[in-house]
Design a protein around this motif. Structure first.
Motif, PDB file in Angstrom:
ATOM      1  N   ILE A 184       2.024   2.038  -3.123  1.00  0.00           N
ATOM      2  CA  ILE A 184       2.622   2.325  -1.458  1.00  0.00           C
ATOM      3  C   ILE A 184       3.613   1.994  -1.723  1.00  0.00           C
ATOM      4  N   GLY A 231       6.753   1.528   1.468  1.00  0.00           N
ATOM      5  CA  GLY A 231       7.228   1.332   2.726  1.00  0.00           C
ATOM      6  C   GLY A 231       8.979   1.091   2.790  1.00  0.00           C
ATOM      7  N   ASN A 241       4.959   0.028   7.907  1.00  0.00           N
ATOM      8  CA  ASN A 241       5.296   1.238   7.338  1.00  0.00           C
ATOM      9  C   ASN A 241       4.538   1.826   6.275  1.00  0.00           C
ATOM     10  N   ALA A 242       4.452   0.442   5.080  1.00  0.00           N
ATOM     11  CA  ALA A 242       3.013   0.833   3.569  1.00  0.00           C
ATOM     12  C   ALA A 242       1.601   0.465   4.326  1.00  0.00           C
ATOM     13  N   SER A 243       1.817  -0.205   5.474  1.00  0.00           N
ATOM     14  CA  SER A 243       0.217  -0.627   5.512  1.00  0.00           C
ATOM     15  C   SER A 243      -0.127   0.972   6.748  1.00  0.00           C
ATOM     16  N   ILE A 244       0.633   1.134   6.944  1.00  0.00           N
ATOM     17  CA  ILE A 244       0.087   2.994   7.911  1.00  0.00           C
ATOM     18  C   ILE A 244      -0.355   3.690   6.987  1.00  0.00           C
ATOM     19  N   LYS A 245       0.656   4.088   5.611  1.00  0.00           N
ATOM     20  CA  LYS A 245       0.725   5.006   5.112  1.00  0.00           C
ATOM     21  C   LYS A 245      -0.680   4.945   4.086  1.00  0.00           C
ATOM     22  N   TYR A 246      -0.826   3.621   3.744  1.00  0.00           N
ATOM     23  CA  TYR A 246      -2.315   3.314   2.828  1.00  0.00           C
ATOM     24  C   TYR A 246      -3.575   3.427   3.872  1.00  0.00           C
ATOM     25  N   GLN A 276      -3.775   5.395   6.081  1.00  0.00           N
ATOM     26  CA  GLN A 276      -3.733   7.234   6.220  1.00  0.00           C
ATOM     27  C   GLN A 276      -4.450   7.316   5.319  1.00  0.00           C
ATOM     28  N   LEU A 277      -3.926   6.855   4.361  1.00  0.00           N
ATOM     29  CA  LEU A 277      -4.934   7.703   2.641  1.00  0.00           C
ATOM     30  C   LEU A 277      -6.141   7.654   2.720  1.00  0.00           C
TER      31      LEU A 277
END
Length: 105
Positions: free
Chosen positions: A9, A11, A94-99, A101-102
């Motif tokens: 991932i 961010g 940002n990376a934590s949110i992407k993870y 959500q994924l």
């Protein structure tokens, strides 16, 4: 090199305009290899102009949970005093949110 149960991932965020990172990369990026089973950060690397910066950031993040961005942000604020501190915390979040959500966490 990385186990089958890991994911990558990235961010990103903006670094200050006077920061060499912005001049070289136009943005601040941090890449994470994360264990999907434990949500633990297995490896991390970021866009820095000095290699010790990336290694220092890596040492703060590896072994920690990507699902606890508040704890990681606190550690960054207490230990990292580079000019890209804010960019680092934003990219981490940002990376934590992407993870999350994924994997719908």
């Amino acid at each position: 090199m990385f186990q089958q149960n890991t994911v990558y991932i990235v961010g990103e965020s903006k670094a200050p305009s006077n920061n060499p990172i912005t001049q070289q990369f136009n943005c601040f990026f941090i890449g994470f290899v994360i264990d999907r089973d434990t949500h633990e950060i297995v490896d991390a690397e970021c866009s820095t102009t000095i290699s010790i910066t990336s290694r220092f950031i890596q040492s703060m993040l590896v072994g920690k949970s990507i699902l606890r961005p508040d704890e990681l942000e606190t550690e960054i604020e207490q230990r990292y005093f580079g000019s890209s501190q804010k960019a680092l915390t934003v990219a981490l979040r940002n990376a934590s949110i992407k993870y999350q959500q994924l994997y719908k966490l």
